[in-house]
Write an enzyme that holds these catalytic residues in place. Structure first.
Site, mmCIF file in Angstrom:
data_model
loop_
_atom_site.group_PDB
_atom_site.id
_atom_site.type_symbol
_atom_site.label_atom_id
_atom_site.label_comp_id
_atom_site.label_asym_id
_atom_site.label_seq_id
_atom_site.Cartn_x
_atom_site.Cartn_y
_atom_site.Cartn_z
ATOM 1 N N ARG A 9 13.464 -8.218 24.122
ATOM 2 C CA ARG A 9 14.286 -9.354 23.669
ATOM 3 C C ARG A 9 14.397 -9.344 22.150
ATOM 4 O O ARG A 9 15.437 -9.685 21.584
ATOM 5 C CB ARG A 9 13.703 -10.685 24.162
ATOM 6 C CG ARG A 9 14.670 -11.866 23.997
ATOM 7 C CD ARG A 9 14.073 -13.185 24.496
ATOM 8 N NE ARG A 9 13.467 -12.995 25.787
ATOM 9 C CZ ARG A 9 12.350 -13.615 26.191
ATOM 10 N NH1 ARG A 9 11.758 -14.493 25.424
ATOM 11 N NH2 ARG A 9 11.841 -13.361 27.370
ATOM 12 N N ARG A 29 9.720 -19.966 18.230
ATOM 13 C CA ARG A 29 9.599 -19.215 19.479
ATOM 14 C C ARG A 29 10.883 -19.352 20.285
ATOM 15 O O ARG A 29 11.399 -20.464 20.462
ATOM 16 C CB ARG A 29 8.390 -19.745 20.274
ATOM 17 C CG ARG A 29 8.319 -19.214 21.676
ATOM 18 C CD ARG A 29 6.971 -19.379 22.324
ATOM 19 N NE ARG A 29 7.062 -19.402 23.765
ATOM 20 C CZ ARG A 29 7.351 -18.345 24.530
ATOM 21 N NH1 ARG A 29 7.592 -17.170 23.973
ATOM 22 N NH2 ARG A 29 7.419 -18.446 25.847
ATOM 23 N N THR A 71 13.865 -20.494 33.363
ATOM 24 C CA THR A 71 14.360 -19.375 34.176
ATOM 25 C C THR A 71 13.962 -19.483 35.646
ATOM 26 O O THR A 71 14.557 -18.813 36.495
ATOM 27 C CB THR A 71 13.815 -18.043 33.629
ATOM 28 O OG1 THR A 71 12.393 -18.143 33.477
ATOM 29 C CG2 THR A 71 14.454 -17.697 32.290
ATOM 30 N N ASP A 72 12.939 -20.292 35.962
ATOM 31 C CA ASP A 72 12.530 -20.429 37.367
ATOM 32 C C ASP A 72 11.850 -21.775 37.553
ATOM 33 O O ASP A 72 10.917 -22.104 36.823
ATOM 34 C CB ASP A 72 11.592 -19.285 37.780
ATOM 35 C CG ASP A 72 10.410 -19.149 36.837
ATOM 36 O OD1 ASP A 72 10.603 -18.668 35.701
ATOM 37 O OD2 ASP A 72 9.300 -19.567 37.215
ATOM 38 N N THR A 129 11.011 -17.982 27.492
ATOM 39 C CA THR A 129 11.429 -18.448 28.813
ATOM 40 C C THR A 129 10.302 -19.327 29.348
ATOM 41 O O THR A 129 9.145 -19.190 28.940
ATOM 42 C CB THR A 129 11.677 -17.284 29.787
ATOM 43 O OG1 THR A 129 10.471 -16.537 29.964
ATOM 44 C CG2 THR A 129 12.781 -16.364 29.273
ATOM 45 N N ARG A 148 2.230 -0.670 18.901
ATOM 46 C CA ARG A 148 2.085 -1.096 20.308
ATOM 47 C C ARG A 148 3.422 -1.442 20.955
ATOM 48 O O ARG A 148 3.466 -2.205 21.939
ATOM 49 C CB ARG A 148 1.146 -2.303 20.434
ATOM 50 C CG ARG A 148 -0.293 -1.989 20.098
ATOM 51 C CD ARG A 148 -1.135 -3.247 20.050
ATOM 52 N NE ARG A 148 -2.506 -2.913 19.693
ATOM 53 C CZ ARG A 148 -3.529 -2.985 20.544
ATOM 54 N NH1 ARG A 148 -3.352 -3.407 21.782
ATOM 55 N NH2 ARG A 148 -4.731 -2.652 20.162
HETATM 56 O O1 LIG Z 1 9.758 -14.852 28.060
HETATM 57 P P1 LIG Z 1 8.561 -15.036 27.165
HETATM 58 O O2 LIG Z 1 8.932 -15.386 25.765
HETATM 59 O O3 LIG Z 1 7.600 -13.847 27.210
HETATM 60 O O4 LIG Z 1 7.754 -16.309 27.753
HETATM 61 C C1 LIG Z 1 7.251 -16.474 29.059
HETATM 62 O O5 LIG Z 1 7.299 -15.311 29.864
HETATM 63 C C2 LIG Z 1 5.988 -14.706 29.970
HETATM 64 C C3 LIG Z 1 5.509 -14.777 31.415
HETATM 65 O O6 LIG Z 1 6.401 -14.163 32.268
HETATM 66 C C4 LIG Z 1 5.080 -15.520 29.054
HETATM 67 O O7 LIG Z 1 5.028 -14.912 27.786
HETATM 68 C C5 LIG Z 1 5.783 -16.853 29.035
HETATM 69 O O8 LIG Z 1 5.466 -17.690 27.964
HETATM 70 O O1 LIG Z 2 5.028 -18.689 31.789
HETATM 71 C C1 LIG Z 2 5.971 -18.781 32.559
HETATM 72 C C2 LIG Z 2 7.272 -18.327 32.226
HETATM 73 C C3 LIG Z 2 8.295 -18.449 33.133
HETATM 74 N N1 LIG Z 2 8.028 -18.996 34.328
HETATM 75 C C4 LIG Z 2 6.789 -19.440 34.657
HETATM 76 O O2 LIG Z 2 6.592 -19.931 35.766
HETATM 77 N N2 LIG Z 2 5.802 -19.318 33.769
#
Ligand SMILES: O=P(O)(O)O[C@H]1O[C@H](CO)[C@@H](O)[C@H]1O
Ligand SMILES: O=c1cc[nH]c(=O)[nH]1
Length: 236
Positions: A24, A87, A204-205, A90, A43
């Site tokens: 991203r 930040r 997202t979910d 998602t 990394r």
């Molecule tokens: O999409 P990012 O920014 O990584 O954020 C969410 O996605 C990850 C988990 O799937 C965790 O880092 C959570 O905070």
């Molecule tokens: O940390 C996360 C990110 C997306 N969806 C989740 O359920 N948890």
């Protein structure tokens, strides 16, 4: 240079966007920045600096979880002099009010993390967003007609809870909007070192309804959030 970052002093702008996902970070640099230069690939936790609307801005991936974010954010602040950290994440949805693609702007972040709990002795510290960044972000989201919610985010150290949704029952009853894994540590470090921070996440979910974005739809649905965060970043 640090153990986790090969950038030189001055390589980062004052304002840095922070996605968890390194790809991203690359997508933001390639699609939103002009003259993007890769400043870190240690990394594969990618970082870039470029310009947006003529102003210098950076993006740095943080990886997943509060320990990982804490390393990058500590170093961005203390070794690279970064002042504004936003930040762009998602999150999962914890409220029926929040639909997939909606933005959750984290006014505060509740956490189960010992990183925050253990640092405050008898206090339950309340990690909160910088008010100026929050106000600007909300005003811009309103003008842009985005679907957004402002309130409490849950920053969990656990993605796969043994008890599933039941683990969030008490925070849901107290109005939490979403769950992710980094905002509380970001807000705590910003408070500790006297810089500004804000976390904005695209839902997202939904843990409540089960609705979810497909992997393919995720990227396009993050555009509004990234544009919003960049406008806040260059105005900070
Ligand atoms: O999409 P990012 O920014 O990584 O954020 C969410 O996605 C990850 C988990 O799937 C965790 O880092 C959570 O905070
Ligand atoms: O940390 C996360 C990110 C997306 N969806 C989740 O359920 N948890």
């Amino acid at each position: 240079m640090t153990p986790h970052n090969s950038a030189k002093a001055g390589d980062y702008a004052d304002s840095v966007l922070l996605p968890g996902d390194p790809l991203r970070a690359r997508w933001i640099a390639e699609n939103f920045f002009e003259d993007a230069v890769e400043v870190n690939a240690v990394r594969n936790c990618l970082g870039y600096t470029g310009t947006y609307k003529g102003q210098r801005v950076s993006v740095q991936a943080t990886g997943m979880g509060q320990p990982s974010l804490s390393i990058y954010v500590h170093e961005l602040i203390n070794f690279y002099g970064v002042k504004n950290l936003i930040r762009v994440g998602t999150c999962g949805g914890l409220s029926e009010k929040v639909a997939v693609r909606d933005l959750v702007i984290a006014q505060g972040a509740t956490t189960d993390s010992t990183l925050v709990k253990d640092a405050f002795g008898p206090y339950n510290f309340a990690p909160i967003a910088d008010f100026g960044l929050l106000r600007d972000c909300v005003a811009r989201a309103e003008v842009a007609g985005l679907n957004y919610h402002v309130g409490n985010m849950v920053s969990s150290d656990i993605f796969y809870h043994d008890d599933g949704l039941k683990s969030y029952e008490v925070v849901i009853r107290h109005g939490a909007l979403g769950v992710e894994m980094e905002a509380a540590a970001l807000y705590t470090l910003a408070a500790r070192f006297g810089v500004k921070a804000l976390a904005v996440c695209t839902m997202t979910d939904s843990l409540i309804t089960g609705a979810a974005l497909s992997a393919a739809d995720r990227q396009s649905s993050l555009r509004d959030m990234v544009t919003l965060a960049l406008d806040v970043a260059i105005n900070a």
